[in-house]
Design a protein around this motif. Structure first.
Motif, PDB file in Angstrom:
ATOM      1  N   UNK A   1       0.802  -1.239   0.000  1.00 18.41           N
ATOM      2  CA  UNK A   1       0.000   0.000   0.000  1.00 18.41           C
ATOM      3  C   UNK A   1       0.828   1.279   0.000  1.00 18.41           C
ATOM      4  N   UNK A   2       1.994   1.242  -0.615  1.00 18.73           N
ATOM      5  CA  UNK A   2       2.808   2.434  -0.856  1.00 18.73           C
ATOM      6  C   UNK A   2       3.017   3.298   0.399  1.00 18.73           C
ATOM      7  N   UNK A   3       3.586   2.764   1.470  1.00 18.42           N
ATOM      8  CA  UNK A   3       3.729   3.546   2.708  1.00 18.42           C
ATOM      9  C   UNK A   3       4.897   4.525   2.652  1.00 18.42           C
ATOM     10  N   UNK A   4       4.849   5.524   3.521  1.00 23.15           N
ATOM     11  CA  UNK A   4       6.018   6.356   3.780  1.00 23.15           C
ATOM     12  C   UNK A   4       6.914   5.577   4.741  1.00 23.15           C
ATOM     13  N   UNK A   5       8.063   5.167   4.253  1.00 22.54           N
ATOM     14  CA  UNK A   5       8.963   4.373   5.095  1.00 22.54           C
ATOM     15  C   UNK A   5       9.514   5.199   6.252  1.00 22.54           C
ATOM     16  N   UNK A   6       9.793   6.469   5.998  1.00 22.03           N
ATOM     17  CA  UNK A   6      10.375   7.323   7.029  1.00 22.03           C
ATOM     18  C   UNK A   6      10.091   8.782   6.714  1.00 22.03           C
ATOM     19  N   UNK A   7       9.730   9.548   7.731  1.00 23.14           N
ATOM     20  CA  UNK A   7       9.589  10.990   7.611  1.00 23.14           C
ATOM     21  C   UNK A   7      10.290  11.636   8.798  1.00 23.14           C
ATOM     22  N   UNK A   8      11.241  12.494   8.512  1.00 23.33           N
ATOM     23  CA  UNK A   8      11.981  13.198   9.562  1.00 23.33           C
ATOM     24  C   UNK A   8      11.510  14.642   9.634  1.00 23.33           C
ATOM     25  N   UNK A   9      11.089  15.052  10.827  1.00 18.13           N
ATOM     26  CA  UNK A   9      10.633  16.417  11.078  1.00 18.13           C
ATOM     27  C   UNK A   9      11.731  17.161  11.834  1.00 18.13           C
ATOM     28  N   UNK A  10      12.068  18.364  11.361  1.00 19.27           N
ATOM     29  CA  UNK A  10      13.134  19.124  12.007  1.00 19.27           C
ATOM     30  C   UNK A  10      12.744  20.600  12.155  1.00 19.27           C
ATOM     31  N   UNK A  11      12.017  20.948  13.222  1.00 24.46           N
ATOM     32  CA  UNK A  11      11.769  22.364  13.514  1.00 24.46           C
ATOM     33  C   UNK A  11      12.971  22.956  14.263  1.00 24.46           C
ATOM     34  N   UNK A  12      13.216  24.244  14.064  1.00 20.97           N
ATOM     35  CA  UNK A  12      14.302  24.892  14.786  1.00 20.97           C
ATOM     36  C   UNK A  12      14.023  26.375  15.000  1.00 20.97           C
ATOM     37  N   UNK A  13      14.565  26.878  16.083  1.00 17.92           N
ATOM     38  CA  UNK A  13      14.572  28.305  16.372  1.00 17.92           C
ATOM     39  C   UNK A  13      15.988  28.776  16.092  1.00 17.92           C
ATOM     40  N   UNK A  14      16.144  29.697  15.132  1.00 15.58           N
ATOM     41  CA  UNK A  14      17.454  29.990  14.556  1.00 15.58           C
ATOM     42  C   UNK A  14      17.776  31.469  14.642  1.00 15.58           C
ATOM     43  N   UNK A  15      18.934  31.783  15.225  1.00 20.75           N
ATOM     44  CA  UNK A  15      19.451  33.155  15.220  1.00 20.75           C
ATOM     45  C   UNK A  15      20.586  33.226  14.200  1.00 20.75           C
ATOM     46  N   UNK A  16      20.527  34.218  13.314  1.00 23.84           N
ATOM     47  CA  UNK A  16      21.474  34.310  12.206  1.00 23.84           C
ATOM     48  C   UNK A  16      22.021  35.724  12.112  1.00 23.84           C
ATOM     49  N   UNK A  17      23.346  35.847  11.996  1.00 28.47           N
ATOM     50  CA  UNK A  17      23.999  37.156  11.893  1.00 28.47           C
ATOM     51  C   UNK A  17      25.033  37.130  10.774  1.00 28.47           C
ATOM     52  N   UNK A  18      25.065  38.189   9.984  1.00 24.62           N
ATOM     53  CA  UNK A  18      26.053  38.312   8.917  1.00 24.62           C
ATOM     54  C   UNK A  18      27.364  38.862   9.466  1.00 24.62           C
ATOM     55  N   UNK A  19      28.425  38.723   8.660  1.00 21.24           N
ATOM     56  CA  UNK A  19      29.754  39.113   9.119  1.00 21.24           C
ATOM     57  C   UNK A  19      30.625  39.381   7.897  1.00 21.24           C
ATOM     58  N   UNK A  20      31.751  40.067   8.093  1.00 17.25           N
ATOM     59  CA  UNK A  20      32.684  40.282   6.982  1.00 17.25           C
ATOM     60  C   UNK A  20      34.130  40.043   7.406  1.00 17.25           C
ATOM     61  N   UNK A  21      34.330  39.285   8.482  1.00 16.14           N
ATOM     62  CA  UNK A  21      35.676  38.920   8.937  1.00 16.14           C
ATOM     63  C   UNK A  21      36.331  38.006   7.902  1.00 16.14           C
TER      64      UNK A  21
END
Length: 338
Positions: A173-193
């Protein structure tokens, strides 16, 4: 031989079409505008109320076309800086969700051995899994706060969903063998070093949960604090992503030995050339329990790119974290690395 002959033929056909498309189409699939005024008119129409004209003007500068050469005015902007500036436009548009990791569909994903053991243990009987399945991933993020460090530092909520679907297996019956869920809270900062000619473009830190949404013996999950530093030099990008696993009570831990296979960091390198992107990601590269993933994306159409992915090692998915896997997949990518 890893792939059956029919899949090799399909691979060669797509390679040929991708190479032809690279010659016949513009290698950069971002939108193009003939004037700053044209770009601003389109972006302002959908911009969030808090977006400034200065922010949109700076982003639009990247998307201007030199009508005599059909190339960007910005010459040495770097591949990651290119993506960051285009993301600034999507973040300002309240009708757009910003891409996070790759979003792709691989209709042909062939594994040398499909891990049936966990399902047979749970069901108490043999499970007939096919070696060819569909591998797809959807990854998005939403800006929830910006300029937390004066004029730098954005906070995002991100979500990545990756599924392995036994779509051709009608016997079960065509199952989904695996589903991975990955929620995240992400802080991102740019830089020029800069160091050794590489510019440290981006630094991130996030709280990440990953699970397969199962229960009982099929349950797999872990929580991490993950950082990422991204460096670029022209068309070459390097990323180092270490993490710390948040401890759990032993009786609640679905996979206490996951760090023995997935380690404590991953390293990614990617190179862009005439619309093609070659990339590799490795975990535990000096261990017999490590992994390596190789990717090649290439132009097909303005909004769709061909994608070939090869994986060998441990951790192909959460259900396979402690099983050695070798697979190759062919399909399309909708949002790429850059």
């Amino acid at each position: 031989m890893l792939l059956p002959r029919a899949l090799w033929a399909a691979s060669l056909a797509l390679f040929a079409s991708g190479a032809l498309a690279a010659e016949l189409t513009d290698s950069n699939t971002m939108p193009r505008y003939q004037s700053l005024e044209q770009c601003l008119k389109e972006q302002v129409a959908h911009a969030a109320p808090e977006s400034s004209i200065a922010q949109l003007r700076e982003s639009c500068r990247l998307l201007l076309v030199d009508t005599t050469s059909n190339t960007l005015h910005e010459q040495d902007i770097g591949v990651l800086n290119t993506r960051l500036r285009v993301e600034a436009i999507s973040s300002a548009n309240r009708f757009v969700l910003t891409p996070h990791n790759r979003t792709y569909v691989l209709p042909l994903n062939y594994s040398q051995h499909t891990n049936a053991a966990p399902f047979e243990e749970a069901a108490g009987k043999p499970t007939d899994l096919q070696n060819t399945e569909i591998d797809f991933q959807i990854s998005l993020k939403v800006l929830i706060a910006q300029d937390l460090l004066h004029d730098n530092g954005n906070l995002y909520i991100a979500y990545t969903n990756r599924s392995l679907w036994q779509a051709y297996n009608s016997d079960i019956s065509r199952p989904f063998r695996e589903t991975n869920h990955e929620p995240e809270l992400l802080f991102s900062a740019t830089n020029d070093w800069q160091i050794f000619g590489f510019r440290n473009v981006l630094n991130q830190v996030g709280l990440v949960h990953q699970s397969n949404g199962q229960s009982g013996t099929l349950s797999r999950s872990w929580n991490r604090i993950r950082a990422r530093s991204v460096f670029e030099r022209g068309n070459l990008a390097l990323a180092f992503a270490p993490w710390y696993r948040l401890p759990e009570k032993l009786e609640d831990d679905d996979n206490p030995d996951i760090e023995d296979y997935l380690g404590h960091y991953e390293i990614t390198a990617a190179y862009a050339y005439k619309g093609h992107i070659i990339d590799t990601t490795t975990r535990r590269p000096f261990s017999d329990k490590g992994s390596v993933e190789l990717g090649w994306s290439f132009p097909l159409r303005p909004t769709v790119r061909g994608y070939l992915k090869y994986f060998h090692g441990y951790g192909a998915s959460l259900i396979d974290y402690n099983v050695e896997t070798q697979s190759i997949g062919l399909g399309v990518v909708f949002s790429d690395l850059f």
